[in-house]
Each structure stands twice: as C-alpha cells, then as structure tokens.
Design an enzyme around this catalytic site. Sequence first.
Site, PDB file in Angstrom:
ATOM      1  CG  ASP A  20       2.603   3.784  -6.393  1.00  0.00           C
ATOM      2  OD1 ASP A  20       2.659   4.265  -5.252  1.00  0.00           O
ATOM      3  OD2 ASP A  20       3.376   3.989  -7.116  1.00  0.00           O
ATOM      4  CB  VAL A  43       4.584   1.783   1.304  1.00  0.00           C
ATOM      5  CG1 VAL A  43       4.426   1.826   2.811  1.00  0.00           C
ATOM      6  CG2 VAL A  43       3.579   3.019   0.842  1.00  0.00           C
ATOM      7  CG  ASP A  44       9.019   5.167   4.958  1.00  0.00           C
ATOM      8  OD1 ASP A  44       8.247   6.238   5.013  1.00  0.00           O
ATOM      9  OD2 ASP A  44      10.043   5.335   5.558  1.00  0.00           O
ATOM     10  CB  SER A 128       2.540  -3.415  10.680  1.00  0.00           C
ATOM     11  OG  SER A 128       3.217  -2.404  11.406  1.00  0.00           O
ATOM     12  CE1 TYR A 132       9.617  -2.220  10.344  1.00  0.00           C
ATOM     13  CE2 TYR A 132       7.962  -1.154  11.282  1.00  0.00           C
ATOM     14  CZ  TYR A 132       9.309  -1.121  11.071  1.00  0.00           C
ATOM     15  OH  TYR A 132       9.907  -0.219  11.365  1.00  0.00           O
TER      16      TYR A 132
HETATM   17  P1  ADP Z   1       6.002  -2.129   7.049  1.00  0.00           P
HETATM   18  O1  ADP Z   1       7.527  -1.841   7.300  1.00  0.00           O
HETATM   19  O2  ADP Z   1       5.096  -1.255   7.963  1.00  0.00           O
HETATM   20  O3  ADP Z   1       5.684  -3.389   7.051  1.00  0.00           O
HETATM   21  P2  ADP Z   1       6.139  -2.030   4.025  1.00  0.00           P
HETATM   22  O4  ADP Z   1       6.277  -0.919   3.349  1.00  0.00           O
HETATM   23  O5  ADP Z   1       7.135  -3.081   4.211  1.00  0.00           O
HETATM   24  O6  ADP Z   1       5.912  -1.501   5.663  1.00  0.00           O
HETATM   25  O7  ADP Z   1       4.654  -2.671   3.615  1.00  0.00           O
HETATM   26  C1  ADP Z   1       3.577  -2.207   3.845  1.00  0.00           C
HETATM   27  C2  ADP Z   1       2.545  -2.240   2.615  1.00  0.00           C
HETATM   28  O8  ADP Z   1       2.760  -1.393   1.760  1.00  0.00           O
HETATM   29  C3  ADP Z   1       2.676  -4.089   2.136  1.00  0.00           C
HETATM   30  O9  ADP Z   1       1.368  -4.249   2.013  1.00  0.00           O
HETATM   31  C4  ADP Z   1       3.394  -3.498   0.780  1.00  0.00           C
HETATM   32  O10 ADP Z   1       3.173  -4.425  -0.295  1.00  0.00           O
HETATM   33  C5  ADP Z   1       2.626  -2.000   0.536  1.00  0.00           C
HETATM   34  N1  ADP Z   1       3.290  -1.225  -0.385  1.00  0.00           N
HETATM   35  C6  ADP Z   1       4.630  -1.320  -0.742  1.00  0.00           C
HETATM   36  N2  ADP Z   1       4.825  -0.288  -1.798  1.00  0.00           N
HETATM   37  C7  ADP Z   1       3.614   0.306  -1.681  1.00  0.00           C
HETATM   38  C8  ADP Z   1       3.104   1.563  -2.681  1.00  0.00           C
HETATM   39  N3  ADP Z   1       3.826   1.960  -3.528  1.00  0.00           N
HETATM   40  N4  ADP Z   1       1.884   1.775  -2.459  1.00  0.00           N
HETATM   41  C9  ADP Z   1       0.984   1.100  -1.538  1.00  0.00           C
HETATM   42  N5  ADP Z   1       1.227   0.153  -0.974  1.00  0.00           N
HETATM   43  C10 ADP Z   1       2.836  -0.203  -1.240  1.00  0.00           C
END
Ligand code: ADP
Length: 173
Positions: A20, A43-44, A128, A132
């Site tokens: 994470d 992640v955001d 992304s 995305y």
């Molecule tokens: P985007 O809109 O840029 O595609 P996402 O958040 O949907 O962004 O996904 C980007 C990556 O972040 C994916 O591989 C997702 O699995 C990952 N992700 C989601 N939550 C976390 C977290 N808490 N820590 C690290 N990576 C994460």
Amino acid sequence: RNESAATLVSMGTIDVVRGDITRQEVDIIVTAANESLLGGGGVDGAIHRAAGPRLAEAGAELAPCLPGQAVATPAFDLAPVKHVIHTVGPVWEGGGQGEDEVLTSCYVRSLRLARELGARSIAFPAISTGIYGFPADRAARIAVAAVRSQPVIEQIRLVAFDQETFDALTRSL
Ligand code: ADP
C-alpha cells in the site's frame, strides 16, 4: 567504460515493492490524480483518505492539472511524508493517442519536481493502470525506462498493489 551507466547505478536505486503506497516511509508519495485534484477512486482515494481533507483543499487551488503534468502539495496527515505529488496519467485509448509519451511525462516531471523539493526518496503507484485502463506490462516498461532516465532522487520506489503489477515491474527492471 560507460559513464552514464555508472552514474545511474550510483545516483539512483530503483526498487519494486508490493504493498500500500500510503504505508511507504518516503519523502514524497506520488498519486495518480484526476484533473480536478479533488481526489478520486483507487490509489488517489487511498492517499486522500490517509492525508486528510486538507489535501483536496490544497489540490483545488492548483487545479486543473492536465495529463502528463505534476504538481506538489504538502502531505498533511501522511507525515512524516513531506509532499504529495499529484500527476494525471493518460486514459488508455488503444495506444495511438500519445498515451506512452504522456505516461513518461508523468514520471519524468514528478521526479524533476521531487528534485526541486529536495526529496531523497519517492514512491510511485502504477499510474494509469487501474481505472484509466493502461495495460500493466506496457506501463511497467514505461515506468522503469522513465525513472532510469532521471536518476535525480536517491531512492525511487515503484509500488505494486497487486501481483500482476509486481510481476510486470520486476520483469521490466
Ligand atoms: P488510474 O486512474 O491512474 O488508472 P488507479 O488508482 O485506478 O489509477 O490505479 C492505479 C494503480 O494503483 C493500480 O495498479 C491500482 O491497483 C493501484 N492501487 C490502488 N490502491 C493502491 C494503494 N493503496 N497503494 C498502491 N497502489 C494502489
């Protein structure tokens, strides 16, 4: 002897971890933001929850952030992390719309900004590759090539949330 290769090895160490991103002990955490910088899913969302509501307030003052750009705010409740860098990745549209270049720009501009902020360590998510839709393998190759091209931070960590992303990043590295 290849001087640039030697410089890469001595200035930047790149590692890949599964976990994470909000738990990483680094100076800067990068988030895969959307243009509003108000927080989103994936992640955001996790980063905004961990940093607290002031992150969205600070983001709103800097929005909009266009794809491939990067801006920095304090990290608020994520302390001792110092800053969050918000970068907006490309939405995958099949690969013919400049997606690779925009994704490269996310990593390069984030690293240059981190350098300006005096950071010694930075953690990136797989920008992304979630909502995305960017293919994981292709995104991993771009991420590794981009961070190798910018050895401006001592410790660069690529954080994979799932096994597929972890495998793609380790293969690329
Ligand atoms: P985007 O809109 O840029 O595609 P996402 O958040 O949907 O962004 O996904 C980007 C990556 O972040 C994916 O591989 C997702 O699995 C990952 N992700 C989601 N939550 C976390 C977290 N808490 N820590 C690290 N990576 C994460």
